[in-house]
Design a protein around this motif. Structure first.
Motif, PDB file in Angstrom:
ATOM      1  N   ARG A 191       7.400  -6.605  56.585  1.00 20.34           N
ATOM      2  CA  ARG A 191       8.036  -5.580  57.804  1.00 20.34           C
ATOM      3  C   ARG A 191       9.224  -6.258  58.973  1.00 20.34           C
ATOM      4  NH1 ARG A 191       6.005  -8.217  62.629  1.00 20.34           N
ATOM      5  NH2 ARG A 191       4.526 -10.440  62.209  1.00 20.34           N
ATOM      6  N   LYS A 230      14.832  -4.754  57.148  1.00 21.30           N
ATOM      7  CA  LYS A 230      14.802  -2.947  57.306  1.00 21.30           C
ATOM      8  C   LYS A 230      15.284  -2.164  55.870  1.00 21.30           C
ATOM      9  CE  LYS A 230      13.978  -3.537  61.295  1.00 21.30           C
ATOM     10  NZ  LYS A 230      12.744  -3.086  62.441  1.00 21.30           N
ATOM     11  N   GLU A 241      14.255  10.970  54.576  1.00 24.15           N
ATOM     12  CA  GLU A 241      15.414  11.762  55.540  1.00 24.15           C
ATOM     13  C   GLU A 241      16.493  12.392  55.051  1.00 24.15           C
ATOM     14  OE1 GLU A 241      17.160  10.786  60.005  1.00 24.15           O
ATOM     15  OE2 GLU A 241      17.141   9.258  58.255  1.00 24.15           O
ATOM     16  N   ARG A 262       4.442   4.593  64.049  1.00 20.40           N
ATOM     17  CA  ARG A 262       4.461   3.879  62.912  1.00 20.40           C
ATOM     18  C   ARG A 262       4.456   2.535  61.970  1.00 20.40           C
ATOM     19  NH1 ARG A 262       8.437   8.419  60.530  1.00 20.40           N
ATOM     20  NH2 ARG A 262       9.919   7.171  61.739  1.00 20.40           N
ATOM     21  N   THR A 263       3.612   2.745  60.808  1.00 22.06           N
ATOM     22  CA  THR A 263       3.543   0.993  59.607  1.00 22.06           C
ATOM     23  C   THR A 263       5.291   1.245  59.892  1.00 22.06           C
ATOM     24  OG1 THR A 263       2.750   2.055  57.981  1.00 22.06           O
ATOM     25  CG2 THR A 263       1.587   1.861  59.991  1.00 22.06           C
ATOM     26  N   PRO A 264       5.108  -0.599  59.063  1.00 19.00           N
ATOM     27  CA  PRO A 264       6.387  -0.318  58.171  1.00 19.00           C
ATOM     28  C   PRO A 264       6.752   0.114  57.205  1.00 19.00           C
ATOM     29  CG  PRO A 264       5.725  -2.922  59.054  1.00 19.00           C
ATOM     30  CD  PRO A 264       4.648  -0.972  59.812  1.00 19.00           C
ATOM     31  N   GLU A 307       5.015   3.519  56.521  1.00 15.52           N
ATOM     32  CA  GLU A 307       5.861   4.432  57.378  1.00 15.52           C
ATOM     33  C   GLU A 307       7.528   5.224  57.177  1.00 15.52           C
ATOM     34  OE1 GLU A 307       1.251   5.918  58.699  1.00 15.52           O
ATOM     35  OE2 GLU A 307       2.646   4.862  60.071  1.00 15.52           O
ATOM     36  N   GLU A 308       6.947   3.620  57.782  1.00 13.97           N
ATOM     37  CA  GLU A 308       8.933   4.099  58.026  1.00 13.97           C
ATOM     38  C   GLU A 308       9.929   3.991  57.590  1.00 13.97           C
ATOM     39  OE1 GLU A 308      10.387   4.521  61.595  1.00 13.97           O
ATOM     40  OE2 GLU A 308       8.807   3.244  62.755  1.00 13.97           O
ATOM     41  N   LEU A 309       9.406   3.016  56.065  1.00  7.55           N
ATOM     42  CA  LEU A 309      10.851   3.248  55.170  1.00  7.55           C
ATOM     43  C   LEU A 309      10.847   4.273  54.558  1.00  7.55           C
ATOM     44  CD1 LEU A 309      12.858   1.398  53.314  1.00  7.55           C
ATOM     45  CD2 LEU A 309      10.151   1.016  52.187  1.00  7.55           C
ATOM     46  N   ALA A 355       9.512   7.286  55.174  1.00  8.63           N
ATOM     47  CA  ALA A 355      10.607   8.283  56.819  1.00  8.63           C
ATOM     48  C   ALA A 355      12.175   8.144  56.563  1.00  8.63           C
ATOM     49  CB  ALA A 355       9.950   8.395  58.147  1.00  8.63           C
ATOM     50  N   TRP A 356      12.362   7.030  56.134  1.00  6.79           N
ATOM     51  CA  TRP A 356      13.968   6.573  55.930  1.00  6.79           C
ATOM     52  C   TRP A 356      14.331   7.591  54.247  1.00  6.79           C
ATOM     53  CZ3 TRP A 356      15.994   3.160  51.944  1.00  6.79           C
ATOM     54  CH2 TRP A 356      17.269   3.476  51.959  1.00  6.79           C
TER      55      TRP A 356
END
Length: 243
Positions: free
Chosen positions: A85, A88, A13, A1-3, A5-7, A9-10
């Protein structure tokens, strides 16, 4: 996943491992601070919203989801920066004054939304048709400065554009007066690049009081935009000034 998309998703959640509860809020009429009707929504539900002075502890996990989206909203404004990117979720939380650990955050929210913390409050915004949380406002009190300090104003994306940010600010001022906080001013901070939020706050009567560089990264080595501290006369002070 791209950065990005990761953010996202977090942010989406669910923050605790226990079963999902608290997505719908059942409240009493006496818990309502403010009401706003915005007409019919695309979902078919009546566009009525309420701000609550307190809510059940089980709603804390759902409020944490909105809080994480508050963090992501700010972070995603910087997604074109080459250093984006490398950061976190915990880095973004740190810079925005949000607790990083999910368990501690949920417990802290429980303490505040149930009215057990006398120096802070979190007022949830609820769509009455669905009984679902649509945002929140979090604020604290400085007795020395006699100031209501608003830390977060968050309206969830699907509910934006209906004047609900202003509703949350009004509710925060009203609630602070009702619990005996002696406030002369209301303040908050906003990124200069956040045009949508600045327009909302200007409409609510805020004006720039000061500014400072906004630094990001684990060593705060990246500068992007500027924090503007905004201030207005608290509504209770306006009332007391009238003849």
């Amino acid at each position: 996943r791209t950065p990005v998309e990761e953010l996202r998703a977090w942010a989406d959640e669910w923050p605790i491992k226990e079963r999902v509860v608290g997505k719908e809020i059942h409240f009493r009429p006496e818990d309502v601070v403010a009401v706003k009707s915005t007409g019919l929504q695309s979902t078919g539900n009546t566009g009525e919203y309420v701000v609550l002075r307190k809510c059940p502890a089980e709603s804390a996990a759902r409020l944490r989801v909105s809080e994480k989206h508050f963090v992501a909203d700010h972070a995603l404004m910087m997604n074109k920066e080459p250093w984006f990117r490398h950061l976190k979720p915990e880095d973004w939380c740190q810079h925005l004054g949000v607790i990083t650990d999910a368990g501690n955050a949920v417990e802290g929210i429980k303490d505040v939304v149930t009215g057990n913390n006398r120096s802070h409050f979190t007022l949830p915004l609820v769509q009455t048709g669905t009984r679902c949380i649509a945002g929140y406002v979090h604020a604290a009190y400085s007795s020395e400065e006699q100031e209501l300090s608003i830390a977060h104003v968050k309206v969830d994306e699907e509910h934006m554009g209906q004047g609900l940010g202003g509703m949350l600010i009004d509710a925060a001022e009203q609630h602070s007066e009702s619990i005996g906080w002696k406030c002369r001013h209301t303040s908050l901070s906003v990124l200069k690049a956040n045009d949508r939020a600045r327009r909302c706050y200007e409409k609510a009567g805020f004006r720039i009081a000061s500014g400072s560089a906004a630094s990001w990264g684990r060593k705060t080595q990246h500068t992007w935009s500027e924090w503007q501290k905004l201030r207005k006369v608290h509504k209770s002070a306006l009332k007391s000034a009238k003849p």
